[in-house]
Design a protein around this motif. Structure first.
Motif, mmCIF file in Angstrom:
data_model
loop_
_atom_site.group_PDB
_atom_site.id
_atom_site.type_symbol
_atom_site.label_atom_id
_atom_site.label_comp_id
_atom_site.label_asym_id
_atom_site.label_seq_id
_atom_site.Cartn_x
_atom_site.Cartn_y
_atom_site.Cartn_z
ATOM 1 N N GLU A 77 0.839 -1.208 0.000
ATOM 2 C CA GLU A 77 0.000 0.000 0.000
ATOM 3 C C GLU A 77 0.874 1.258 0.000
ATOM 4 O OE1 GLU A 77 -3.099 0.319 -0.425
ATOM 5 O OE2 GLU A 77 -3.951 -1.655 -0.028
ATOM 6 N N ARG A 78 1.932 1.221 0.792
ATOM 7 C CA ARG A 78 2.819 2.381 0.842
ATOM 8 C C ARG A 78 3.626 2.514 -0.451
ATOM 9 N NH1 ARG A 78 5.616 3.384 6.601
ATOM 10 N NH2 ARG A 78 5.806 5.402 5.560
ATOM 11 N N ALA A 79 3.999 1.380 -1.058
ATOM 12 C CA ALA A 79 4.746 1.418 -2.310
ATOM 13 C C ALA A 79 3.901 2.024 -3.434
ATOM 14 C CB ALA A 79 5.206 0.009 -2.688
ATOM 15 N N VAL A 80 2.622 1.658 -3.485
ATOM 16 C CA VAL A 80 1.734 2.222 -4.501
ATOM 17 C C VAL A 80 1.550 3.715 -4.274
ATOM 18 C CG1 VAL A 80 -0.648 2.226 -5.356
ATOM 19 C CG2 VAL A 80 0.543 0.053 -4.962
ATOM 20 N N TYR A 81 1.435 4.120 -3.007
ATOM 21 C CA TYR A 81 1.314 5.545 -2.706
ATOM 22 C C TYR A 81 2.574 6.295 -3.135
ATOM 23 C CZ TYR A 81 0.921 9.865 -0.006
ATOM 24 O OH TYR A 81 0.879 11.186 0.367
ATOM 25 N N ARG A 82 3.741 5.714 -2.879
ATOM 26 C CA ARG A 82 5.001 6.341 -3.272
ATOM 27 C C ARG A 82 5.123 6.401 -4.803
ATOM 28 N NH1 ARG A 82 9.533 6.047 0.090
ATOM 29 N NH2 ARG A 82 10.702 4.712 -1.347
ATOM 30 N N PHE A 83 4.637 5.371 -5.480
ATOM 31 C CA PHE A 83 4.633 5.382 -6.941
ATOM 32 C C PHE A 83 3.710 6.487 -7.463
ATOM 33 C CE2 PHE A 83 2.536 3.786 -10.877
ATOM 34 C CZ PHE A 83 3.634 3.858 -11.722
ATOM 35 N N GLU A 84 2.555 6.647 -6.825
ATOM 36 C CA GLU A 84 1.642 7.721 -7.221
ATOM 37 C C GLU A 84 2.296 9.086 -7.044
ATOM 38 O OE1 GLU A 84 -2.657 9.659 -5.853
ATOM 39 O OE2 GLU A 84 -2.172 7.590 -5.295
ATOM 40 N N CYS A 85 2.963 9.291 -5.927
ATOM 41 C CA CYS A 85 3.665 10.559 -5.696
ATOM 42 C C CYS A 85 4.736 10.785 -6.751
ATOM 43 C CB CYS A 85 4.296 10.570 -4.308
ATOM 44 S SG CYS A 85 3.121 10.611 -2.939
ATOM 45 N N TRP A 86 5.456 9.732 -7.106
ATOM 46 C CA TRP A 86 6.526 9.834 -8.097
ATOM 47 C C TRP A 86 5.966 10.205 -9.469
ATOM 48 C CZ3 TRP A 86 7.903 6.356 -12.246
ATOM 49 C CH2 TRP A 86 9.161 6.611 -12.808
ATOM 50 N N GLU A 131 18.890 11.101 -11.914
ATOM 51 C CA GLU A 131 18.336 11.469 -10.611
ATOM 52 C C GLU A 131 16.834 11.194 -10.508
ATOM 53 O OE1 GLU A 131 18.927 15.315 -13.044
ATOM 54 O OE2 GLU A 131 20.038 13.483 -12.585
ATOM 55 N N GLU A 132 16.181 10.931 -11.629
ATOM 56 C CA GLU A 132 14.753 10.609 -11.591
ATOM 57 C C GLU A 132 14.492 9.116 -11.400
ATOM 58 O OE1 GLU A 132 12.714 14.004 -14.456
ATOM 59 O OE2 GLU A 132 13.646 12.239 -15.369
ATOM 60 N N CYS A 133 15.511 8.283 -11.479
ATOM 61 C CA CYS A 133 15.316 6.843 -11.299
ATOM 62 C C CYS A 133 14.745 6.578 -9.906
ATOM 63 C CB CYS A 133 16.640 6.099 -11.468
ATOM 64 S SG CYS A 133 17.181 6.000 -13.176
ATOM 65 N N PRO A 134 13.641 5.860 -9.822
ATOM 66 C CA PRO A 134 12.952 5.699 -8.539
ATOM 67 C C PRO A 134 13.590 4.622 -7.667
ATOM 68 C CG PRO A 134 11.766 4.525 -10.233
ATOM 69 C CD PRO A 134 12.905 5.228 -10.926
ATOM 70 N N PRO A 135 13.211 4.550 -6.391
ATOM 71 C CA PRO A 135 13.653 3.465 -5.503
ATOM 72 C C PRO A 135 13.095 2.120 -5.966
ATOM 73 C CG PRO A 135 12.700 5.302 -4.260
ATOM 74 C CD PRO A 135 12.364 5.532 -5.688
ATOM 75 N N LEU A 136 13.608 1.058 -5.373
ATOM 76 C CA LEU A 136 13.260 -0.295 -5.808
ATOM 77 C C LEU A 136 11.771 -0.595 -5.659
ATOM 78 C CD1 LEU A 136 14.336 -2.969 -6.913
ATOM 79 C CD2 LEU A 136 14.764 -3.687 -4.552
ATOM 80 N N ASP A 137 11.132 -0.143 -4.576
ATOM 81 C CA ASP A 137 9.704 -0.440 -4.400
ATOM 82 C C ASP A 137 8.855 0.242 -5.464
ATOM 83 O OD1 ASP A 137 10.376 2.041 -3.235
ATOM 84 O OD2 ASP A 137 8.635 1.985 -1.904
ATOM 85 N N VAL A 138 9.253 1.437 -5.852
ATOM 86 C CA VAL A 138 8.530 2.151 -6.906
ATOM 87 C C VAL A 138 8.766 1.471 -8.254
ATOM 88 C CG1 VAL A 138 8.328 4.358 -8.125
ATOM 89 C CG2 VAL A 138 8.578 4.321 -5.629
ATOM 90 N N MET A 139 9.994 1.013 -8.493
ATOM 91 C CA MET A 139 10.274 0.231 -9.710
ATOM 92 C C MET A 139 9.356 -0.976 -9.795
ATOM 93 S SD MET A 139 14.394 -0.133 -9.992
ATOM 94 C CE MET A 139 15.510 1.169 -9.473
ATOM 95 N N MET A 140 9.194 -1.659 -8.671
ATOM 96 C CA MET A 140 8.394 -2.880 -8.636
ATOM 97 C C MET A 140 6.950 -2.599 -9.040
ATOM 98 S SD MET A 140 7.733 -5.408 -5.368
ATOM 99 C CE MET A 140 6.999 -4.046 -4.419
ATOM 100 N N ASN A 169 -2.997 -5.557 -5.545
ATOM 101 C CA ASN A 169 -3.371 -6.912 -5.934
ATOM 102 C C ASN A 169 -2.558 -7.389 -7.130
ATOM 103 O OD1 ASN A 169 -5.269 -6.857 -3.909
ATOM 104 N ND2 ASN A 169 -7.019 -6.521 -5.256
ATOM 105 N N ALA A 170 -2.268 -6.480 -8.037
ATOM 106 C CA ALA A 170 -1.493 -6.847 -9.223
ATOM 107 C C ALA A 170 -0.080 -7.274 -8.850
ATOM 108 C CB ALA A 170 -1.456 -5.677 -10.204
ATOM 109 N N VAL A 171 0.543 -6.573 -7.893
ATOM 110 C CA VAL A 171 1.890 -6.952 -7.460
ATOM 111 C C VAL A 171 1.867 -8.321 -6.779
ATOM 112 C CG1 VAL A 171 3.834 -6.361 -5.953
ATOM 113 C CG2 VAL A 171 2.682 -4.567 -7.251
ATOM 114 N N VAL A 172 0.833 -8.581 -5.982
ATOM 115 C CA VAL A 172 0.716 -9.886 -5.323
ATOM 116 C C VAL A 172 0.658 -10.995 -6.367
ATOM 117 C CG1 VAL A 172 -0.795 -11.349 -3.922
ATOM 118 C CG2 VAL A 172 -0.347 -8.998 -3.220
ATOM 119 N N ARG A 173 -0.117 -10.794 -7.417
ATOM 120 C CA ARG A 173 -0.208 -11.802 -8.484
ATOM 121 C C ARG A 173 1.131 -11.973 -9.186
ATOM 122 N NH1 ARG A 173 -5.145 -9.005 -9.369
ATOM 123 N NH2 ARG A 173 -4.217 -7.844 -11.102
#
Length: 398
Positions: A105-114, A134-143, A378-382
């Protein structure tokens, strides 16, 4: 409408597939200014052509590109295991799967912010651009980004409708992102100070993924009724935190005090889209109506007709602010379904008539908050179920 999505780019050009408008869904991009360095001697014995039936074709994907992808999948798997083994460090008792769900949930929120903050400057007119280092995101956002692109129709349409900055960045820069991961440990390299500060300054989030979540960690969520920013904990002992299944909160504004849930936030998203479609139906469309499922290309005319039928635009409805719609029609998903069934089925809208599948596809985009028509958690879980199989086969080991 935004420009065309990027084509597949690789060391070997792919065959061309016919499309109605010369458009195509976004795909991976393997060409980057920071090349991924494969392990020595890989691909030495790979033939230059392959026989397919009676014809020979050059390789569409190179071994080094497959290796880069497996490296990325291995890093995602390691990240999940790191989160799931943090039991005892959280101040709210949780099982490993629950900790992973909160992390997502936090990773998706961080991706939305990015996508909506850091990439917002890409919304101006001009050619497609690449991510800067410098725009390359962290690993959780990449995922999250990687999983999102595995759903190309939803990804493409969301980019056209609500994420023009992400659309302009173009293809997934696989080799560039893999260059930020240590192939021996599958851990991200320490980011440069500029890369970390850029992410934090634009998103308001720390660069390092939040492996551990405490009850003191909060997020600002706007009330769907009065738009008041509520400071809500991600987790809390009774399961009512924003990242938990039973999330429920009363608006902290004394004049409002409306109780709302994730369902309510998804309903608010529908009412926002409904208002835009009524005000300007030529430029705004409901989710999952714009990209033609037969050809994978946007069809504005068909979407306009479909959106008009669902919302009953022929009756020339008066546009209402989202909070007005909520207080008029109701704040539940059932209320939204009734609005759409009334428009779509008309006189055939009887309780024994099932909601058509095409309408359910539209409605599915409004079951959750956020700009994404897909439930990315849910998509990441799958996707992780597939990655588990890849790891168990030993394919991510160097």
């Amino acid at each position: 409408m935004a420009g065309l999505p990027p084509l597949y780019e690789s060391a070997v050009p792919p065959p061309s597939f016919p499309a109605t408008d010369g458009e195509a869904l976004p795909q991976y991009d393997y060409k980057d200014s920071r090349p991924f360095s494969p392990f020595p001697a890989i691909g030495v014995k790979v033939p230059s052509t392959f026989r397919v039936g009676e014809k020979y074709t050059t390789a569409l994907v190179l071994p080094s590109e497959i290796q880069a992808h497996l490296l990325l999948l291995g890093a995602f798997h390691r990240l999940r295991e790191e989160v799931r083994t943090q039991k005892g460090k959280w101040d709210v008792a949780m099982q490993p799967d629950e900790m992973w769900a909160v992390f997502l949930e936090r990773a998706v929120y961080r991706f939305e912010c990015w996508t909506t903050q850091l990439l917002a400057d890409a919304e101006d007119e001009g050619p497609e651009r690449r991510l800067t280092p410098e725009e390359c995101p962290p690993l959780d956002v990449m995922m999250v980004w990687h999983t999102y692109m595995l759903n190309p129709r939803e990804y493409y349409e969301d980019c056209l409708r609500k994420l023009p900055g992400l659309h302009k960045v173009g293809s997934f820069p696989l080799l560039q992102l893999c260059a930020t991961i240590d192939p021996e440990t599958l851990l991200p390299y320490t980011p440069t100070e500029r890369r970390a500060s850029t992410f934090t300054s634009f998103t308001g989030q720390p660069f390092e993924p939040p492996i551990v979540t405490l009850s003191t960690d909060t997020v600002a969520i706007f009330c769907p009724n009065c738009a008041f920013p509520n400071n809500i904990p991600w987790i809390e002992p009774y399961g009512f935190g924003y990242a938990q299944r039973e999330f429920t909160i009363k608006c902290q504004r004394p004049e409002c005090q409306m109780y709302f849930t994730r369902e309510t936030l998804g309903v608010r998203k529908f009412y926002e889209d409904m208002e835009k479609c009524i005000v300007d139906p030529s430029k705004n469309f409901l989710a999952n109506t714009l990209v033609d499922t037969r050809f994978g290309t946007p069809n504005e005319e068909l979407s306009r007709v479909y959106t008009g039928i669902i919302l009953g635009l022929k009756k020339d409805p008066r546009p209402l602010r989202p909070e007005q719609s909520g207080n008029t029609f109701g704040w539940t998903f059932e209320d939204v379904t009734k609005i759409c069934r009334d428009g779509f089925l008309g006189a055939r809208n009887k309780h024994w008539v099932n909601t058509p599948r095409s309408l359910n596809i539209v409605l599915a985009a409004y079951r959750h908050p956020g700009p994404f028509s897909l439930n990315l958690c849910n998509a990441v879980v799958r996707q992780m179920n597939f990655i588990d199989k890849v790891v168990n086969l030993g394919w991510t080991e160097s």
